[in-house]
Design an enzyme around this catalytic site. Sequence first.
Site, mmCIF file in Angstrom:
data_model
loop_
_atom_site.group_PDB
_atom_site.id
_atom_site.type_symbol
_atom_site.label_atom_id
_atom_site.label_comp_id
_atom_site.label_asym_id
_atom_site.label_seq_id
_atom_site.Cartn_x
_atom_site.Cartn_y
_atom_site.Cartn_z
ATOM 1 N N ASP A 223 10.450 -31.818 -5.938
ATOM 2 C CA ASP A 223 11.760 -31.403 -6.450
ATOM 3 C C ASP A 223 11.577 -30.984 -7.906
ATOM 4 O OD1 ASP A 223 14.680 -31.274 -6.726
ATOM 5 O OD2 ASP A 223 14.441 -33.087 -7.933
ATOM 6 N N ARG B 99 25.583 -32.517 -15.595
ATOM 7 C CA ARG B 99 24.689 -32.810 -14.480
ATOM 8 C C ARG B 99 25.423 -33.487 -13.325
ATOM 9 N NH1 ARG B 99 20.527 -31.619 -11.182
ATOM 10 N NH2 ARG B 99 19.372 -33.432 -10.492
#
Lengths: 218, 218
Positions: free
Chosen positions: A8, A39
């Site tokens: 990732d 975020r």
Amino acid sequence: MIKALVFDAYGTLFDVHSVGKECNEIFPNKGDEISQSWRKKQLEYFFLRQLMERYKPFDEITRDALNYACKENGVELSEENEERLMNAYLKLELFEEVESVLKELSEKKLVVFSNGSVNMIDPLVEQSSINEYIGEVISADEIKQYKPTPAAYNHALERLDVKREEVLFMSSNPWDITGAKSFGFNTAWINRKELVAEELDIQPDSVYSDLSGIREWN
Amino acid sequence: MIKALVFDAYGTLFDVHSVGKECNEIFPNKGDEISQSWRKKQLEYFFLRQLMERYKPFDEITRDALNYACKENGVELSEENEERLMNAYLKLELFEEVESVLKELSEKKLVVFSNGSVNMIDPLVEQSSINEYIGEVISADEIKQYKPTPAAYNHALERLDVKREEVLFMSSNPWDITGAKSFGFNTAWINRKELVAEELDIQPDSVYSDLSGIREWN
């Protein structure tokens, strides 16, 4: 026998909170809060859009989330600052150990698999010092299905051309590592923040505090 | 012409943080934090399970989330206290104005539509003072598809036997009101916490600070 190491990007290789520095310059004293909220909303928006069947690419979601974070924190976001912060997302810093670990493992097939749209994830990898070790960059945007849906991991698997059990998948994000394990990948949770384990009935195969630990899969 | 008034339960009619009181009795000084974390994880877990195609009923998810919240906050959860807190979820308090507003609108078709499993939502409504005004309780568990998926709202619509545009849906949860509007219901966001609007390209038809405002749809 692991044939592909799949990483990732955001939070795992690259520190998304390195945008906090620019946030702090633009919004003194509120930068950290805005960066955290940005975020958090970014994640929430791609989960929700997937659930509502209203897909939108990651770059647009990131921009929407930034706008939300600024409103939530009561600050005005000028067009110029919006562009500056969006550009910061293309120059995120690598976590400290990433380059040396990837260099050491560079004889393996090393792959980045991200929810990021191609126009975000490609420039990010290209400008970084690990670019030479990364064989492929796979984006969930190619099929417009975000991780952690099984369809997203399956897309990565098809692109990789190896068997499911030949993949070792690394993520710092608990939702991502749970989704990958649920799909059937081998998984190493890079638990950078020392979070407690999720209660989702699925546990990763390994847990490390940073990427150094994955060398034991070699 | 609105024929059915459909209410979300948790956070909209019932205050999920009324479990905070019991949390505080069991875990002095940490009760609020545990109660907040419990709710946050509960939402996250049903989003993630829906995305991962690993459905689990709401009561079990609620228990898992409670266990996570306790671990995250570094407290032991005895079996006895687990049962006590799970039982608190069956006796949540109504928000202050709910009873009088529902009484006033009681000639309409009033319906509760929740992600809660039948064994949680039915006892909750039955023990409350609004039970006599509620014509039907619909649970997403009946089709094992959580809100905010279109499938969940469609299930409610089929149970209601009215047209999509004859429904007014109320929720305090931004993700729920966005999902309902995306599906095509009329929506009134009960914005109890004065949150800023989401950046999801979909806005509710009305926004009120509590349920009193919905009388203007009458």
